[in-house]
Design a protein around this motif. Structure first.
Motif, short mmCIF file in Angstrom:
data_model
loop_
_atom_site.label_atom_id
_atom_site.label_comp_id
_atom_site.label_asym_id
_atom_site.label_seq_id
_atom_site.Cartn_x
_atom_site.Cartn_y
_atom_site.Cartn_z
N MET A 6 65.26 49.87 -9.12
CA MET A 6 66.01 50.07 -7.90
C MET A 6 65.28 49.39 -6.74
SD MET A 6 66.89 53.56 -5.96
CE MET A 6 66.40 53.38 -4.28
N ARG A 7 66.03 48.71 -5.89
CA ARG A 7 65.48 48.06 -4.70
C ARG A 7 66.41 48.30 -3.53
NH1 ARG A 7 61.58 43.77 -5.40
NH2 ARG A 7 61.09 43.62 -7.59
N ILE A 8 65.81 48.61 -2.39
CA ILE A 8 66.55 48.81 -1.15
C ILE A 8 65.82 48.01 -0.08
CG2 ILE A 8 67.25 50.48 0.61
CD1 ILE A 8 67.00 52.66 -1.59
N LYS A 42 65.76 48.02 3.95
CA LYS A 42 66.28 48.83 5.06
C LYS A 42 65.46 48.55 6.31
CE LYS A 42 67.46 53.63 6.16
NZ LYS A 42 68.61 53.32 6.96
N LYS A 54 61.09 46.90 2.28
CA LYS A 54 61.63 46.93 0.92
C LYS A 54 61.12 48.19 0.23
CE LYS A 54 59.85 44.16 -2.20
NZ LYS A 54 59.50 42.98 -3.01
N ARG A 72 61.17 50.05 -3.48
CA ARG A 72 61.43 49.73 -4.89
C ARG A 72 60.69 50.69 -5.80
NH1 ARG A 72 57.01 47.72 -7.21
NH2 ARG A 72 55.37 46.88 -5.90
N SER A 112 65.05 59.47 -0.85
CA SER A 112 65.48 58.52 -1.88
C SER A 112 64.82 58.83 -3.22
CB SER A 112 65.12 57.08 -1.48
OG SER A 112 65.72 56.73 -0.27
#
Length: 179
Positions: free
Chosen positions: A1-3, A5, A13, A15, A119
């Protein structure tokens, strides 16, 4: 998973920990040692060697592989700025997931810690399937306590003189949140 923001103008980032992180042990070592040097309210109180960091990373990655741990890494401009991990306890306490959260000094107060923790808890809820989330915090760490309270954690115990911080023995506060 990578975001990716934005936090206060910083594109960060977020992750998951991966096997590739074994090659980045130096970044992890630099991160933990910057917290130690700052005298942040974490349990580690001495500089960590690269060898120790590599061994720690190997164990963490193995726990992730075995689906006993979730670890999310926040990175900005090539350096680690936050880590949140959640791991299942063992045996008769295997329904309880422990939480660890840390954020680099220059990245506190911008919502990163809360976002990183929420998260990670969301992923842990689905992958680890705990019944209870549990954490400990020093009684002197009011900012962290406020964050946890806003995230629906409740104080359930205060254990006197469990943590050494700045030459004093301070209370450990145990907080839980039902899943």
């Amino acid at each position: 998973m990578r975001i990716l923001k934005d936090f206060d103008g910083k594109k960060i980032k977020i992750r998951s920990l991966s096997i590739k992180d074994l090659k980045k042990a130096k970044k992890f070592q630099e991160y933990i040692n910057c917290l130690v040097e700052e005298d942040a309210q974490i349990l580690i109180d001495r500089i960590i060697s690269l060898k120790e960091e590599k061994e720690w990373l190997r164990k963490e990655i193995e726990e992730v592989r075995r689906k006993k741990r979730i670890m999310m890494i926040a990175e900005h401009t090539g350096k680690i700025v936050g880590i949140c991990d959640v791991w299942l306890r063992k045996g008769r306490s295997s329904h309880v997931a422990e939480i660890g959260l840390s954020v680099r000094k220059d990245y506190r107060g911008i919502g990163l810690g809360k976002f990183l923790m929420e998260s990670t808890l969301k992923i842990a809820k689905n992958k680890l399937k705990p019944k209870i989330f549990r954490l400990s915090v020093a009684s002197t760490n009011k900012i962290a306590q406020n964050l946890y309270k806003k995230s629906k954690f409740k104080e359930v115990a205060r254990i006197p003189k469990q943590i050494k911080y700045k030459g004093r023995l301070v209370d450990e506060i145990v907080m839980i949140r039902n899943v």
